[in-house]
Structures are given as structure tokens and as C-alpha cells.
Enzyme design. Structure first.
Site, PDB file in Angstrom:
ATOM      1  N   THR A   1       0.802  -1.207   0.000  1.00 53.59           N
ATOM      2  CA  THR A   1       0.000   0.000   0.000  1.00 53.59           C
ATOM      3  C   THR A   1       0.844   1.271   0.000  1.00 53.59           C
ATOM      4  O   THR A   1       1.912   1.308   0.587  1.00 53.59           O
ATOM      5  CB  THR A   1      -0.873  -0.036   1.263  1.00 53.59           C
ATOM      6  OG1 THR A   1      -1.686  -1.203   1.219  1.00 53.59           O
ATOM      7  CG2 THR A   1      -1.735   1.189   1.386  1.00 53.59           C
TER       8      THR A   1
ATOM      9  N   ILE B   1     -12.150  -6.559   1.147  1.00 53.16           N
ATOM     10  CA  ILE B   1     -11.707  -5.162   1.225  1.00 53.16           C
ATOM     11  C   ILE B   1     -10.985  -4.976   2.553  1.00 53.16           C
ATOM     12  O   ILE B   1     -11.473  -5.408   3.604  1.00 53.16           O
ATOM     13  CB  ILE B   1     -12.897  -4.194   1.122  1.00 53.16           C
ATOM     14  CG1 ILE B   1     -13.557  -4.321  -0.248  1.00 53.16           C
ATOM     15  CG2 ILE B   1     -12.446  -2.751   1.368  1.00 53.16           C
ATOM     16  CD1 ILE B   1     -14.860  -3.572  -0.374  1.00 53.16           C
TER      17      ILE B   1
ATOM     18  N   ASP C   1      -8.305  -2.269   5.033  1.00 49.03           N
ATOM     19  CA  ASP C   1      -8.472  -1.030   5.780  1.00 49.03           C
ATOM     20  C   ASP C   1      -8.271   0.226   4.949  1.00 49.03           C
ATOM     21  O   ASP C   1      -8.758   1.301   5.310  1.00 49.03           O
ATOM     22  CB  ASP C   1      -7.492  -0.993   6.954  1.00 49.03           C
ATOM     23  CG  ASP C   1      -6.044  -0.920   6.479  1.00 49.03           C
ATOM     24  OD1 ASP C   1      -5.621  -1.835   5.738  1.00 49.03           O
ATOM     25  OD2 ASP C   1      -5.332   0.036   6.836  1.00 49.03           O
TER      26      ASP C   1
ATOM     27  N   GLY D   1      -4.749  -5.482   6.821  1.00 48.61           N
ATOM     28  CA  GLY D   1      -5.891  -4.596   6.997  1.00 48.61           C
ATOM     29  C   GLY D   1      -6.944  -5.043   7.986  1.00 48.61           C
ATOM     30  O   GLY D   1      -7.585  -4.205   8.634  1.00 48.61           O
TER      31      GLY D   1
END
Length: 325
Positions: free
Chosen positions: A192, A221, A223, A246
Site C-alpha cells: 500500500t 476489502i 483497511d 488490513g
């Protein structure tokens, strides 16, 4: 006469102080945290990361010197990293179990507490731009999938075929992971991207963009697009972008909790970040965080082998690093 001179001195002091505060700025970025594999022995590969981080930081500083707003700087800086295959965002996004690329991004403005996010998009070249459009040009905060793409197209953003995001190294990571039936690939260490900015107007902003987790299933999905988990900004406290596993960041409401530690316990930004990383470690989660406060104080904390990171301040301070040392 002495009183008159004293008043002039006070006036000049106030003016100079105002000018200085207006010129103050800071920017901090990350390109993911995790296991770095053989990167420590590969100086050529390290240079590529250093160069790209430097490029992103230098662009951010140039824009800040021009007086650009924090949210504009966040978007432009993150776009530099989204357009690079080095990071797990945009062009370098990892693959889902189905061999697709699904991208997430979010942004939050510290002055207004307005925010925008997109998740699970497959055809938006720069998801961070879509997140900003959601923030500024819709009544919503969070859009996903085909709806997010339709909105982005309506806003005139650049759309691409999902094949644009293909990179051979990411595809090999997927196949390696699937072959060994593991939750993570040993080479899936470049994650990320994120940015936090204090602009010359005294406002702060944070943004995050990611391709998620290699071999993710069922529309997972993390964080990064979740406001309060992977991204948060408030002029009263700090601007935060996270990177890591996440699921743990969501459970902790990681980014918002850092802000709360500053607001309710009066912790400094670096102490608040260290405290939250401690909580992450207690849950056996891994990752890192970058943050800055309204005074330009910087924090870059992580509990992994390394984190691609760097910052520049108007005072002249600058750092770009990968490993803990």
C-alpha cells in the site's frame, strides 16, 4: 518615543511570525511495510525505490512551495506511486484469486472532516483521484465496484482496461501463493502507498491507495479505503495513512484511535503512533503507519522488517528510508 519604537518592534515581530507560519509545510509518505526478502542485499533494487520515493517527495514539496492545498498535494504525490509498478497500488497492484486487479483508495481533509473512498474498482487508472471526486463532488463517502467506476467515468477520470494493471512479478506472486496454498507470498512485501500533508495554509490531509492482498477472495476489502481504519485526518490532531494487514487495522479503528489518543490523552503524534503499533503487535498484526500533526511533527512507525518511507519539512529536514536502521 520608546513606546512608539516598542510598538513597531511588536508589529514587525507579529508580521514575521505570520509569514513564517504561512510558509511552514511538511509531507510524509509510505510505500508499504512488510518482510523485505532479499532486498537488503540488492542495492540496485533499493535504488529504484529510493528514486521513486524521492520523486514523490520532491513533487510534493514543489507543490507546497507553490501554495497548493493539502488535498491536491496528497493526490498528486500518491499518483506518482500509483503509476509505478514498484508498489501495490495502481499499476503495481496485486492479483485476486481470480487473476484480476481490484483497487481501493481513500482521502480525508483535516479542515472539514470531509472524506471520500472507492473500493473494488477494476478500471480506474488512479483510484486516489476517484476518492477525491467522491469527497468533493458527491454526497457520499464510500463507493464500490461498478458504481464507483460509473461515478469516476462521469467525473471525467481516466479509465483503463484491467490489463493495464498487469505486472509479471505480481502475477508470479499470485501463482506462487496459490501453488503453496499459503495466506501470503514470501515475496509479497511491497504494499500500500500513502501520504500525509501539512500545507502552507495550516491544513492537513491524508490519503491511501492499494491493490489489497494477493490472492484475496470474495470481494475482500481491507483497511485502506475505510475512513478511521486506514486513513484519517483532523486539523485538531493529525493526518494518518496506514499499511499492513488490513483486518487488524479495521478491528482497532487504527487511524481514528491515534487521533483519539492525541485528543483525549494529549499524546504527541509519535507517541500515539507507537502506542497503536503496540496494540497491533498484541493482536499479532503487522504493518506500519505514517502521520503528522498540525505543527509538522512527523511519525513513521512499524513493527515489520522495513517500511518504504520518507518525509520533507520546510525546515530543511529530510529522510528517505526502507529498513529500520
Amino acid at each position: 518615543m520608546k513606546t512608539y519604537k516598542f510598538l513597531i518592534f511588536v508589529l514587525l515581530l507579529c508580521i514575521s511570525t505570520t509569514i513564517f507560519s504561512q510558509e511552514k509545510y511538511a509531507i510524509v509518505i509510505h510505500g508499504g511495510a512488510g518482510v523485505m526478502g532479499g532486498l537488503k542485499e540488492n542495492e540496485e533494487a533499493q535504488k529504484k525505490y529510493f528514486d521513486k520515493l524521492e520523486e514523490a517527495l520532491n513533487l510534493g514539496e514543489q507543490l507546497l512551495k507553490e501554495g497548493k492545498a493539502a488535498q491536491d498535494v496528497v493526490v498528486e504525490v500518491i499518483q506518482v506511486m500509483e503509476n509505478s509498478p514498484l508498489f501495490n497500488a495502481g499499476k503495481g497492484a496485486v492479483f485476486t484469486s481470480e487473476g484480476k486487479n481490484e483497487l481501493d483508495a481513500s482521502i480525508m481533509d483535516g479542515a472539514t472532516l470531509n472524506a471520500g473512498a472507492v473500493a473494488g474498482v477494476q478500471d480506474i487508472k488512479n483510484p486516489i483521484r476517484a476518492a477525491r471526486e467522491v469527497m468533493n463532488n458527491s454526497v457520499h463517502v464510500f463507493l464500490s465496484g461498478k458504481g464507483a467506476s460509473a461515478f469516476a467515468k462521469k467525473q471525467g477520470l481516466e479509465m483503463v482496461d484491467n490489463k493495464y494493471f498487469y505486472t509479471e512479478s505480481r502475477y508470479k506472486s499470485l501463482k506462487q501463493l496459490q501453488k503453496h496454498e499459503r495466506e501470503r507470498s514470501v515475496n509479497d512485501n511491497h504494499g500500500t502507498v500513502g501520504c500525509a500533508v501539512l500545507d502552507t495554509h495550516g491544513n492537513i490531509c491524508a490519503g491511501t491507495s492499494t491493490g489489497g492482498m494477493t490472492n484475496k477472495k470474495y470481494g475482500r476489502i481491507g483497511d485502506s479505503p475505510v475512513i478511521g481504519a486506514g486513513t484519517y485526518a483532523n486539523n485538531k490532531t493529525c493526518a494518518i495513512s496506514c499499511t499492513g494487514h488490513g483486518e487488524y487495522y479495521i478491528r482497532l479503528a487504527f487511524a481514528r484511535d491515534i487521533s483519539a489518543l492525541m485528543e483525549y490523552k494529549n499524546l504527541s503524534v509519535d507517541k500515539a503512533c507507537r502506542e497503536e503499533i503496540r496494540k497491533l503487535s498484541e493482536l499479532q498484526g503487522t504493518g506500519g503507519v505514517i502521520a503528522l500533526d498540525a505543527k509538522g511533527n512527523i511519525a513513521m512507525e512499524f513493527n515489520t522488517e522495513g517500511m518504504f518511507r520518507g518525509y520533507i519539512k520546510s525546515s530543511g529536514e529530510k529522510e528517505v528510508a526502507i529498513f529500520r536502521d
